[in-house]
Design a protein around this motif. Structure first.
Motif, PDB file in Angstrom:
ATOM      1  N   ALA A 194       2.461  12.824   1.868  1.00  0.00           N
ATOM      2  CA  ALA A 194       1.497  11.845   2.386  1.00  0.00           C
ATOM      3  C   ALA A 194       2.207  10.558   2.788  1.00  0.00           C
ATOM      4  N   LEU A 195       3.203  10.144   2.005  1.00  0.00           N
ATOM      5  CA  LEU A 195       3.955   8.934   2.318  1.00  0.00           C
ATOM      6  C   LEU A 195       4.676   9.080   3.655  1.00  0.00           C
ATOM      7  N   LYS A 196       5.291  10.232   3.897  1.00  0.00           N
ATOM      8  CA  LYS A 196       5.996  10.450   5.154  1.00  0.00           C
ATOM      9  C   LYS A 196       5.035  10.423   6.341  1.00  0.00           C
ATOM     10  N   VAL A 197       3.845  10.982   6.143  1.00  0.00           N
ATOM     11  CA  VAL A 197       2.842  10.968   7.217  1.00  0.00           C
ATOM     12  C   VAL A 197       2.401   9.542   7.527  1.00  0.00           C
ATOM     13  N   TYR A 198       2.098   8.762   6.498  1.00  0.00           N
ATOM     14  CA  TYR A 198       1.661   7.378   6.698  1.00  0.00           C
ATOM     15  C   TYR A 198       2.750   6.547   7.379  1.00  0.00           C
ATOM     16  N   GLN A 199       3.994   6.715   6.933  1.00  0.00           N
ATOM     17  CA  GLN A 199       5.086   5.961   7.522  1.00  0.00           C
ATOM     18  C   GLN A 199       5.293   6.327   8.990  1.00  0.00           C
ATOM     19  N   SER A 200       5.199   7.618   9.298  1.00  0.00           N
ATOM     20  CA  SER A 200       5.384   8.062  10.683  1.00  0.00           C
ATOM     21  C   SER A 200       4.280   7.540  11.582  1.00  0.00           C
ATOM     22  N   VAL A 201       3.043   7.603  11.105  1.00  0.00           N
ATOM     23  CA  VAL A 201       1.904   7.134  11.903  1.00  0.00           C
ATOM     24  C   VAL A 201       2.002   5.638  12.151  1.00  0.00           C
ATOM     25  N   LEU A 214       0.834  -1.207   0.000  1.00  0.00           N
ATOM     26  CA  LEU A 214       0.000   0.000   0.000  1.00  0.00           C
ATOM     27  C   LEU A 214       0.869   1.258   0.000  1.00  0.00           C
ATOM     28  N   LEU A 215       1.918   1.265   0.817  1.00  0.00           N
ATOM     29  CA  LEU A 215       2.805   2.429   0.848  1.00  0.00           C
ATOM     30  C   LEU A 215       3.482   2.645  -0.493  1.00  0.00           C
ATOM     31  N   TYR A 216       3.775   1.547  -1.188  1.00  0.00           N
ATOM     32  CA  TYR A 216       4.451   1.656  -2.480  1.00  0.00           C
ATOM     33  C   TYR A 216       3.559   2.319  -3.532  1.00  0.00           C
ATOM     34  N   GLU A 217       2.260   2.236  -3.315  1.00  0.00           N
ATOM     35  CA  GLU A 217       1.324   2.840  -4.263  1.00  0.00           C
ATOM     36  C   GLU A 217       1.125   4.328  -4.007  1.00  0.00           C
ATOM     37  N   VAL A 218       1.602   4.828  -2.873  1.00  0.00           N
ATOM     38  CA  VAL A 218       1.451   6.251  -2.556  1.00  0.00           C
ATOM     39  C   VAL A 218       2.523   7.041  -3.295  1.00  0.00           C
ATOM     40  N   THR A 219       2.117   7.982  -4.102  1.00  0.00           N
ATOM     41  CA  THR A 219       3.057   8.757  -4.920  1.00  0.00           C
ATOM     42  C   THR A 219       3.372  10.115  -4.301  1.00  0.00           C
ATOM     43  N   ALA A 220       2.450  10.671  -3.513  1.00  0.00           N
ATOM     44  CA  ALA A 220       2.695  11.971  -2.882  1.00  0.00           C
ATOM     45  C   ALA A 220       3.705  11.811  -1.744  1.00  0.00           C
ATOM     46  N   ARG A 221       4.819  12.515  -1.828  1.00  0.00           N
ATOM     47  CA  ARG A 221       5.904  12.325  -0.873  1.00  0.00           C
ATOM     48  C   ARG A 221       5.502  12.723   0.549  1.00  0.00           C
TER      49      ARG A 221
END
Length: 309
Positions: A111-118, A102-109
């Motif tokens: 948003a990706l950092k937020v998801y990874q941090s959470v 799912l993270l690999y499908e996120v293209t917005a940088r």
């Protein structure tokens, strides 16, 4: 061959002293906390008396092992340790790969950092804190979740009196706390895939699911197998914090939550039985060693690249 090349071949450590210096603290830690304590294995074969020490205590062979395996708790503890750890291995593997994809499908940088941090933030919580947080939800009288269930359904749910609830609670808590870390491992592996493979698959008319199935999953397979082999090697060693602090060591939950590590801890703190605890530790290590060798051999039969060594 010149003298410089001969000198490097004769002294390969000299050319890698920076890497050795970086690894030295970890090497010292492993030696002090993993190899030196192996001297205590002798206690597993002795009638250990603290006042007499390891040397003065009498040998009793395999009596400590026999005492444990003939006890009434042995089957329950082994069943819980193997069953729950096997369940956690499967659930955490699926969750880690799923969220990495799912993270690999996120293209917005951003948003990706937020998801990874959470996702990664719960990994830093101690099991003591997680246990306290869970108590605020599941406490029979004041818990938020139990209160909501009681008001909506009128049914009193005793999470700390009914052990079978914890077959679901423990895997959920483990996934919530550890998936952020494991998904980052798989995500880093996905980042090394050549983007041209996905572009070629898209040109050929492949859907996203087909690309995941035929490109992403096969690329992750060696990493999945390697981490699974390591996890199987520790299948006899349960996460002490998860099984002790999260269910709060409630005796009513022992039919499900009592594992080898919590049993050994109580044997030491309550009974002071060092010899039997050492015997259980030797048993855990021996079984883990055999499982790593067997799993590694089995994985190499399917694909030689999947082996850990």
């Amino acid at each position: 061959m010149n003298r410089g090349m001969l000198r490097k071949r004769r002294n390969p450590l000299g050319s890698h002293w920076q890497l050795i210096a970086m690894a030295l603290p970890a090497i010292v830690k492993i030696f002090v906390f993993a190899y030196l304590p192996m001297i205590g294995i002798i206690m597993a074969f002795k009638d250990y008396v603290p006042s007499q020490g390891i040397v003065g205590s009498h040998w009793n062979g395999f009596d400590n092992f026999t005492f444990f395996f003939q006890s009434s708790d042995a089957w329950r503890i082994l069943r819980n340790t193997l069953g729950l750890n096997a369940l956690l291995i499967v659930v955490e593997l699926i969750a880690g790969v799923f969220f990495a994809l799912l993270l690999y499908e996120v293209t917005a940088r951003k948003a990706l950092k937020v998801y990874q941090s959470v996702m990664f933030f719960p990994y830093f919580f101690s099991w003591v804190l997680v246990g306290l947080m869970l108590t605020t939800l599941l406490n029979p009288s004041t818990g938020m979740l139990t209160t909501i269930i009681r008001k909506v359904t009128g049914y009193e749910v005793g999470f700390y009196s009914e052990p079978w609830y914890w077959l679901i609670i423990l895997p959920l808590v483990a996934v919530w706390k550890g998936t952020g870390f494991s998904s980052l491992i798989y995500y880093s592996a996905l980042m090394s895939i050549d983007k041209e493979l996905f572009e070629a698959a898209e040109i050929d008319g492949a859907t996203r699911l087909q690309s995941v199935r035929h490109i992403s999953i096969p690329f992750l397979a060696p990493m999945m197998v390697m981490l699974t082999i390591l996890a199987i090697g520790h299948i006899m060693r349960a996460d002490f914090g998860l099984f002790y602090f999260v269910p709060r060591n409630v005796s009513a939950l022992f039919p499900v939550t009592d594992v080898l590590d919590t049993y050994v801890f109580r044997a030491l703190t309550v009974n002071g039985d060092f010899a039997m605890s050492a015997a259980v530790g030797v048993f855990q290590s021996a079984v883990g060693f055999v499982l790593i060798l067997g799993t590694n051999k089995l994985s190499k039969l399917f694909n030689k690249e999947y082996g850990l060594f």
